[in-house]
Design an enzyme around this catalytic site. Structure first.
Site, short mmCIF file in Angstrom:
data_model
loop_
_atom_site.label_atom_id
_atom_site.label_comp_id
_atom_site.label_asym_id
_atom_site.label_seq_id
_atom_site.Cartn_x
_atom_site.Cartn_y
_atom_site.Cartn_z
N SER A 148 -39.09 33.31 -14.23
CA SER A 148 -39.03 32.01 -13.55
C SER A 148 -37.78 31.84 -12.71
CB SER A 148 -39.12 30.89 -14.60
OG SER A 148 -38.04 31.00 -15.53
N THR A 149 -36.66 32.43 -13.11
CA THR A 149 -35.41 32.24 -12.37
C THR A 149 -35.41 33.00 -11.05
OG1 THR A 149 -34.29 32.02 -14.51
CG2 THR A 149 -32.89 32.28 -12.58
N ASP A 202 -32.11 40.13 -11.22
CA ASP A 202 -33.16 39.89 -12.22
C ASP A 202 -32.67 38.90 -13.26
OD1 ASP A 202 -35.55 40.09 -13.58
OD2 ASP A 202 -35.39 42.23 -14.02
N GLY A 203 -33.59 38.29 -13.97
CA GLY A 203 -33.25 37.35 -15.02
C GLY A 203 -33.11 38.03 -16.37
N ASP A 205 -33.73 37.13 -20.95
CA ASP A 205 -34.07 36.18 -22.01
C ASP A 205 -32.83 35.78 -22.80
OD1 ASP A 205 -36.94 36.21 -21.55
OD2 ASP A 205 -36.89 38.26 -22.30
N LYS A 215 -34.62 41.55 -22.55
CA LYS A 215 -35.58 41.25 -21.52
C LYS A 215 -36.97 41.63 -22.03
CE LYS A 215 -34.67 42.46 -17.31
NZ LYS A 215 -35.08 41.13 -16.80
N GLY A 216 -37.99 41.14 -21.33
CA GLY A 216 -39.34 41.49 -21.72
C GLY A 216 -40.15 40.34 -22.26
N GLY A 217 -39.59 39.13 -22.20
CA GLY A 217 -40.37 37.97 -22.62
C GLY A 217 -41.65 37.84 -21.81
N GLU A 224 -38.76 46.72 -14.89
CA GLU A 224 -37.47 46.10 -14.67
C GLU A 224 -36.34 47.08 -14.96
OE1 GLU A 224 -38.43 41.39 -15.66
OE2 GLU A 224 -37.85 42.75 -17.27
#
Length: 354
Positions: A148-149, A202-203, A205, A215-217, A224
């Site tokens: 989302s970010t 990149d964002g 979690d 990461k990986g949510g 990524e």
């Protein structure tokens, strides 16, 4: 005798008449009470509706106003960040222009509720700061993360490409990222053609003090990690909720992509070697498990929060399990992170907590 009977009869008539009056009075009192109650209920009902209406419109105005602020933020020409805590950058979603630079300086009014948009505004701040500070005329290939970010970072990148004539090609990390690139009119690239990437944004979690990431949510950690690994610079963007001293404060599990035939033995091996518990991630909009862009499954490993973890070692142990494609642990990969804070500032941190 008749006279004696007549007296009680008159008495009875009087009593009956009085009883009728009492009933009428009682009835009037009852109806009067009912009317008062009904009036009271109607009044309160009206008051509640008016209050609800006022609250609804107040909330709507607040959201619309703050949404406009986010748009102003993302369309501002420049949003430079120079220190570790950029409190002068943005105090609220109201801008004042000074040349080509936009500063968000107005504090919220007393009692003004900004919580409805605080998270999205924080994401927008982080995304804009990363693009403004790490993409320039010399940048030719940009890795585009997922989540989302990243939406705000892509929007800001597209604006700068249009305004400044930047010539960049964008390498996606997921189906979602690919769609964002195309929707914003950016040039789509890939690793087969580019070979390497100048900067990936990149964002995450969660990020700890050393910028070890979970990461990986969204189930995109494999692509990524590939894109991040083959980038000269890897920049992380997130809102204030993702910033932690140690992993586990904001996120409780490690996403692991596995080949479908191996998910059950991998889950067993995780418990035997590392403890905790593992769950196959199930889809919410379809029957069955989540399927990644690569056609694999996701196992979410909930580690023992009371056990101290060496995340580099843990990552290596999991990666060595047959059937594991990739983990959501990004250890020693991120170069810098930008966190949009709740008060409207932007905080940055380099790897190693600097």
């Amino acid at each position: 005798m008749l006279q004696n009977l007549f007296i009680p009869a008159r008495s009875l008539a009087s009593v009956a008449n009085h009883s009728t009056s009492v009933r009428q009075a009682a009835s009037q009192a009852y109806h009067s009470t009912s009317v008062r109650q009904a009036a009271s209920q109607a009044y309160h009902s009206t008051s509640v509706r008016q209050a609800a209406s006022q609250d609804y419109h107040s909330t709507s105005v607040s959201i619309v106003g703050q949404a406009a602020g986010v748009v102003q933020l993302l369309t501002s020409r420049t949003l430079q960040t120079t220190g570790h805590s950029h409190s002068t950058l943005a105090r609220h979603l109201a801008t004042t222009q000074s040349g080509s630079r936009s500063f968000l300086t107005s504090p919220p009014a007393p009692g003004h509720n900004t919580s409805a948009m605080s998270v999205e505004a924080a994401k927008a701040l982080a995304g804009a700061a990363a693009v403004n500070n790490h993409v320039n005329a010399a940048t030719k290939v940009v890795g585009v993360g997922s989540g989302s970010t990243i939406v705000y970072a892509v929007q800001r990148l597209a604006e700068r490409v249009k305004e400044e004539g930047l010539e960049v090609r964008c390498v996606p990390t997921s189906f979602q990222a690919r769609q964002l690139i195309l929707q914003h009119g950016l040039v789509l690239g890939d690793l087969e053609i580019e070979g390497k990437i100048d900067v990936t944004i990149d964002g995450c979690d969660e990020a700890d003090g050393d910028l070890t990431l979970i990461k990986g949510g969204g189930g995109c950690q494999t692509q990524e990690k590939i894109v991040a690994e083959y980038s000269d610079t890897f920049i992380v963007i997130a809102d204030y909720r993702k910033d932690s001293v140690k992993l586990g404060q904001a996120w409780k599990y490690i996403p692991i992509e596995v080949v479908p035939m191996a998910y059950r033995p991998v889950m067993g091996r995780l418990g035997d070697q590392l403890g905790g518990r593992a769950e196959l991630r199930m889809a919410k909009a379809k029957a069955g498990p989540v399927v990644t862009d690569n056609g694999n499954l996701i196992v979410d490993w909930y580690w023992d929060q009371g056990r101290e973890m060496n995340w580099r070692e843990v990552n290596t142990i999991i990666q060595c399990m047959a059937g594991v494609v990739e983990t959501g642990l990004f250890v020693g990969m991120a170069d810098k992170a930008y966190f949009g804070m709740e008060d409207g500032s932007v905080m940055d941190r380099c790897r190693g907590g600097q």
